[in-house]
Design a protein around this motif. Structure first.
Motif, mmCIF file in Angstrom:
data_model
loop_
_atom_site.group_PDB
_atom_site.id
_atom_site.type_symbol
_atom_site.label_atom_id
_atom_site.label_comp_id
_atom_site.label_asym_id
_atom_site.label_seq_id
_atom_site.Cartn_x
_atom_site.Cartn_y
_atom_site.Cartn_z
ATOM 1 N N ASN A 11 0.794 -1.116 -0.415
ATOM 2 C CA ASN A 11 0.442 -0.092 -0.054
ATOM 3 C C ASN A 11 1.048 0.933 0.254
ATOM 4 O O ASN A 11 1.482 1.570 0.852
ATOM 5 N N ALA A 12 1.396 1.598 -1.366
ATOM 6 C CA ALA A 12 2.162 2.693 -1.514
ATOM 7 C C ALA A 12 1.121 4.323 -0.539
ATOM 8 O O ALA A 12 2.079 5.162 -0.406
ATOM 9 N N ASP A 13 0.507 4.319 -1.008
ATOM 10 C CA ASP A 13 -0.887 5.669 0.060
ATOM 11 C C ASP A 13 -0.058 5.743 1.484
ATOM 12 O O ASP A 13 0.288 7.559 2.305
ATOM 13 N N ASN A 14 0.421 4.644 2.493
ATOM 14 C CA ASN A 14 0.658 5.053 3.741
ATOM 15 C C ASN A 14 2.186 4.080 3.715
ATOM 16 O O ASN A 14 2.905 4.243 5.168
ATOM 17 N N TYR A 15 2.978 3.634 2.302
ATOM 18 C CA TYR A 15 4.596 2.756 3.201
ATOM 19 C C TYR A 15 4.096 1.855 3.810
ATOM 20 O O TYR A 15 5.142 1.274 4.910
ATOM 21 N N SER A 16 3.117 0.784 3.545
ATOM 22 C CA SER A 16 2.743 -0.316 4.369
ATOM 23 C C SER A 16 2.761 -1.431 3.720
ATOM 24 O O SER A 16 2.351 -1.604 2.050
ATOM 25 N N ILE A 17 3.072 -2.986 3.931
ATOM 26 C CA ILE A 17 3.108 -4.198 3.008
ATOM 27 C C ILE A 17 2.107 -4.807 3.870
ATOM 28 O O ILE A 17 2.878 -5.381 5.736
ATOM 29 N N LYS A 18 0.963 -4.979 3.122
ATOM 30 C CA LYS A 18 0.458 -6.493 4.077
ATOM 31 C C LYS A 18 0.812 -7.930 3.539
ATOM 32 O O LYS A 18 0.783 -8.242 2.866
ATOM 33 N N ILE A 19 1.088 -8.759 5.404
ATOM 34 C CA ILE A 19 1.916 -9.918 4.703
ATOM 35 C C ILE A 19 1.294 -10.744 4.960
ATOM 36 O O ILE A 19 1.350 -11.085 6.772
ATOM 37 N N THR A 20 1.080 -12.066 4.759
ATOM 38 C CA THR A 20 0.456 -13.401 5.243
ATOM 39 C C THR A 20 1.340 -14.090 5.320
ATOM 40 O O THR A 20 1.949 -14.610 4.404
ATOM 41 N N TYR A 21 1.532 -14.718 5.785
ATOM 42 C CA TYR A 21 2.198 -16.040 6.454
ATOM 43 C C TYR A 21 1.657 -17.339 6.434
ATOM 44 O O TYR A 21 0.459 -17.653 6.566
ATOM 45 N N ASN A 22 2.121 -18.601 6.452
ATOM 46 C CA ASN A 22 1.281 -19.641 5.901
ATOM 47 C C ASN A 22 1.116 -20.642 7.267
ATOM 48 O O ASN A 22 0.154 -20.893 7.101
ATOM 49 N N ASP A 23 1.064 -20.090 8.314
ATOM 50 C CA ASP A 23 0.202 -20.049 9.806
ATOM 51 C C ASP A 23 -0.531 -19.105 9.698
ATOM 52 O O ASP A 23 -0.919 -19.326 11.010
ATOM 53 N N HIS A 24 -0.791 -18.843 8.712
ATOM 54 C CA HIS A 24 -2.112 -17.727 8.290
ATOM 55 C C HIS A 24 -1.773 -16.222 9.324
ATOM 56 O O HIS A 24 -2.704 -15.601 9.536
ATOM 57 N N ILE A 25 -1.657 -15.972 9.985
ATOM 58 C CA ILE A 25 -1.226 -14.848 10.746
ATOM 59 C C ILE A 25 -0.687 -13.993 9.808
ATOM 60 O O ILE A 25 0.229 -13.582 8.761
ATOM 61 N N ILE A 26 -1.372 -12.714 9.864
ATOM 62 C CA ILE A 26 -1.037 -11.851 9.289
ATOM 63 C C ILE A 26 -0.345 -10.393 9.720
ATOM 64 O O ILE A 26 -0.986 -10.660 10.521
ATOM 65 N N ILE A 27 0.564 -9.520 9.049
ATOM 66 C CA ILE A 27 1.120 -8.657 9.802
ATOM 67 C C ILE A 27 0.915 -7.219 8.633
ATOM 68 O O ILE A 27 1.260 -7.163 7.701
ATOM 69 N N ILE A 28 1.122 -5.945 9.391
ATOM 70 C CA ILE A 28 1.616 -5.103 8.559
ATOM 71 C C ILE A 28 2.829 -4.643 8.407
ATOM 72 O O ILE A 28 2.740 -3.897 10.335
ATOM 73 N N ALA A 29 3.575 -4.078 8.282
ATOM 74 C CA ALA A 29 4.841 -3.935 8.288
ATOM 75 C C ALA A 29 4.626 -2.916 7.924
ATOM 76 O O ALA A 29 4.275 -2.800 6.124
ATOM 77 N N GLU A 30 5.798 -1.576 8.550
ATOM 78 C CA GLU A 30 5.575 -0.172 8.002
ATOM 79 C C GLU A 30 6.913 0.769 7.656
ATOM 80 O O GLU A 30 7.431 0.327 8.664
ATOM 81 N N PHE A 31 6.723 0.778 6.064
ATOM 82 C CA PHE A 31 8.144 1.105 6.154
ATOM 83 C C PHE A 31 8.172 2.909 6.148
ATOM 84 O O PHE A 31 9.525 2.869 5.963
ATOM 85 N N LYS A 32 7.512 3.246 6.342
ATOM 86 C CA LYS A 32 7.167 5.347 5.746
ATOM 87 C C LYS A 32 9.266 5.692 6.810
ATOM 88 O O LYS A 32 10.160 6.494 6.169
ATOM 89 N N GLU A 33 9.176 5.250 7.907
ATOM 90 C CA GLU A 33 10.578 5.925 8.615
ATOM 91 C C GLU A 33 11.837 5.622 7.785
ATOM 92 O O GLU A 33 12.754 5.869 7.903
ATOM 93 N N LEU A 34 11.394 4.990 7.117
ATOM 94 C CA LEU A 34 13.136 4.285 6.727
ATOM 95 C C LEU A 34 13.481 4.682 5.367
ATOM 96 O O LEU A 34 14.187 4.144 4.336
ATOM 97 N N LEU A 35 12.369 5.396 4.256
ATOM 98 C CA LEU A 35 11.801 5.597 3.423
ATOM 99 C C LEU A 35 12.700 7.341 3.195
ATOM 100 O O LEU A 35 13.506 7.714 2.013
ATOM 101 N N GLU A 36 13.841 7.278 3.746
ATOM 102 C CA GLU A 36 14.109 8.687 4.736
ATOM 103 C C GLU A 36 15.793 8.740 4.117
ATOM 104 O O GLU A 36 16.131 10.156 4.186
ATOM 105 N N LYS A 37 16.183 7.373 4.017
ATOM 106 C CA LYS A 37 17.981 7.334 3.614
ATOM 107 C C LYS A 37 18.149 6.886 2.818
ATOM 108 O O LYS A 37 17.569 5.506 2.373
ATOM 109 N N GLY A 38 19.365 7.000 2.294
ATOM 110 C CA GLY A 38 19.938 5.823 0.767
ATOM 111 C C GLY A 38 19.463 5.287 0.174
ATOM 112 O O GLY A 38 17.961 6.351 -0.741
#
Length: 112
Positions: A11-38
């Protein structure tokens, strides 16, 4: 046993990625803070952020053109502190069990 990624929804609107694992756990990984360097600043471009793929055997997410990757385990550990979307299968089973117990109690009460 290691878990692996089965699906991603960037989701580029808020720089997050919904990630589903094989055990059906779903997380939302947020990347906004990481996009400021390099090299990470490249991911601020919507089309580039959304080009993320699942890496080899589901063990990472990658932006191959930019040689950027994040380990599946690290992402999951980092996001464990965030509220999770519950395991959908487990949630449905728990709801069904509660409804059965409630129905049984009401039936027993009606018999009295």
């Amino acid at each position: 046993m290691f878990q692996y990624i089965t699906a991603i929804e960037p989701n580029a609107d808020n720089y997050s990625i919904k990630i589903t694992y094989n055990d059906h756990i779903i997380i939302i990984a947020e990347f906004k803070e990481l996009l400021e360097k390099g090299i990470m600043t490249e991911l601020k471009k919507t089309d580039i952020f959304n080009s993320v793929k699942i890496g080899n055997k589901g063990r990472s997410i990658i932006w191959q053109e930019y040689d950027i990757d994040f380990c599946a385990d690290s992402l999951r550990l980092k996001c464990e502190k965030q509220p999770k979307i519950a395991n959908p299968i487990s949630s449905i089973r728990n709801q069904a069990k509660q409804l059965q117990q409630q129905a049984a109690a009401e039936l027993e009460h009606a018999k009295q």
